[in-house]
Design an enzyme around this catalytic site. Structure first.
Site, PDB file in Angstrom:
ATOM      1  N   CYS A 101       0.934   1.720   4.817  1.00  0.00           N
ATOM      2  CA  CYS A 101       0.868   0.476   4.214  1.00  0.00           C
ATOM      3  C   CYS A 101      -0.648   0.190   4.294  1.00  0.00           C
ATOM      4  O   CYS A 101      -0.974  -0.936   4.423  1.00  0.00           O
ATOM      5  CB  CYS A 101       1.681  -0.351   5.129  1.00  0.00           C
ATOM      6  SG  CYS A 101       3.400  -0.015   4.647  1.00  0.00           S
TER       7      CYS A 101
ATOM      8  N   GLY B 108      11.980  -3.309  -2.376  1.00  0.00           N
ATOM      9  CA  GLY B 108      12.499  -3.859  -1.506  1.00  0.00           C
ATOM     10  C   GLY B 108      11.954  -3.250  -0.072  1.00  0.00           C
ATOM     11  O   GLY B 108      10.836  -3.481   0.043  1.00  0.00           O
TER      12      GLY B 108
ATOM     13  N   ASP C 212       0.704  -1.254  -0.292  1.00  0.00           N
ATOM     14  CA  ASP C 212      -0.148  -0.126   0.004  1.00  0.00           C
ATOM     15  C   ASP C 212       0.990   1.169  -0.018  1.00  0.00           C
ATOM     16  O   ASP C 212       2.143   1.216  -0.240  1.00  0.00           O
ATOM     17  CB  ASP C 212      -0.893   0.157   1.098  1.00  0.00           C
ATOM     18  CG  ASP C 212      -2.112   0.649   1.001  1.00  0.00           C
ATOM     19  OD1 ASP C 212      -2.154   1.874   0.688  1.00  0.00           O
ATOM     20  OD2 ASP C 212      -3.397  -0.067   0.990  1.00  0.00           O
TER      21      ASP C 212
END
Length: 235
Positions: A178, A160, A82
Site C-alpha cells: 500500500c 473492497g 497503492d
C-alpha cells in the site's frame, strides 16, 4: 420503523483476479440500473499483485519477469490505493452496493470497511485499529492486517477489502504494501493465541461483521452459478 435491508451474498471460493474483476464490472452496471440489489462477493484469489489507478510501479520491488517464478500475477486496476497482494488464506470482500440508497459518503463507507475488519479481529482477541493519517487499512500496532482499496462510480462501489487470515507473508516482501515503507504485514494466525476455525467459518464471520456495520438485516445467500446465469458469463 427502519425498513429491513437485504444483501445478496455470493460465495465464490477461489477465483482468478480477472474473472472476479469482470464479474464486479457486470454486477456494478446492473446495480446502477437497479437490476440487482446490493450484493457482496466473498472469495479468495491465487497469488496476485494489484496496482491502483495511481500506477505506483516503483513499489513493486522485483522485476515483472520474476513474478512467474514466484507463482504470482500482476494486474492494473481502477481502484484507489497503492500496490497490494491477494492470495490464498486471505478473506476478500467486494461489495457492489449503492451508497446513495444507504445514505453513505465515501469516507464513511471506508470507515465502515475498517470497522468490519476491526470487529472480526476482536472476535479472536486481537485489538486492531484504523491506520494513522496516510496509512490506509487496519493495523495491529505497526503491523498491517487488513487492506482497503475501493472504486466508487455513480455511487456504486466495487473492489473492497482483504483481511489476512494466514497468507504466505513472504509475498509481501516483494512490494511496499500500500505504498507504506518500513511497516510489517501480519495475519490473524500470527496475532491470536486462539485456535482458529476453518477459513470458511472466518469468511462467514467477516460477512456477518460487514452486514452489522452496514445495517443489513437480511442476508440472501446465492451460489455462483445462479449469479453467473442471471448476469451473463464473465467470459
Amino acid at each position: 420503523m427502519r425498513v429491513p435491508r437485504n444483501l445478496e451474498v455470493l460465495k465464490m471460493g477461489a477465483i482468478s483476479y480477472l474473472d472476479a474483476l469482470k464479474l464486479q464490472e457486470k454486477l456494478a452496471s446492473n446495480r446502477k440500473i437497479h437490476k440487482i440489489p446490493d450484493t457482496l462477493l466473498s472469495l479468495q484469489h491465487p497469488p496476485t499483485y494489484t496496482l491502483g489507478k495511481r500506477r505506483t510501479d516503483h513499489n513493486l520491488l522485483i522485476p515483472e519477469s520474476e513474478l512467474k517464478r514466484i507463482g504470482a500475477e500482476l494486474h492494473y486496476t481502477q481502484r484507489g490505493g497503492d500496490i497490494t497482494f491477494h492470495g490464498p488464506h486471505q478473506a476478500i470482500l467486494y461489495p457492489i452496493i449503492s451508497l446513495r440508497d444507504i445514505g453513505l459518503g465515501a469516507r464513511k463507507y471506508v470507515e465502515n470497511l475498517e470497522s468490519t475488519m476491526i470487529e472480526l479481529a476482536s472476535l479472536y482477541g486481537v485489538k486492531a485499529c484504523p491506520g494513522k493519517k496516510c496509512e490506509t487499512g487496519v493495523w495491529v500496532g505497526d503491523r498491517k492486517i487488513g487492506a482497503i482499496g475501493v472504486r466508487i462510480s455513480y455511487g456504486i462501489t466495487s473492489h473492497g477489502l482483504a483481511f489476512n487470515i494466514d497468507p504466505d507473508l513472504d509475498y509481501f516482501k516483494h512490494i511496499v504494501p500500500c505504498g507504506i515503507a518500513d511497516k510489517e504485514v501480519t495475519s490473524l494466525r500470527r496475532e491470536t493465541d486462539l485456535v482458529l476455525p476453518t477459513e470458511e467459518v472466518i469468511q462467514d464471520q467477516l460477512i456477518s461483521c460487514f452486514a452489522r456495520q452496514f445495517g443489513y438485516s437480511n442476508l440472501v445467500w446465492k451460489d455462483a452459478a445462479s449469479i453467473l446465469s442471471d448476469n451473463g458469463e464473465t467470459e
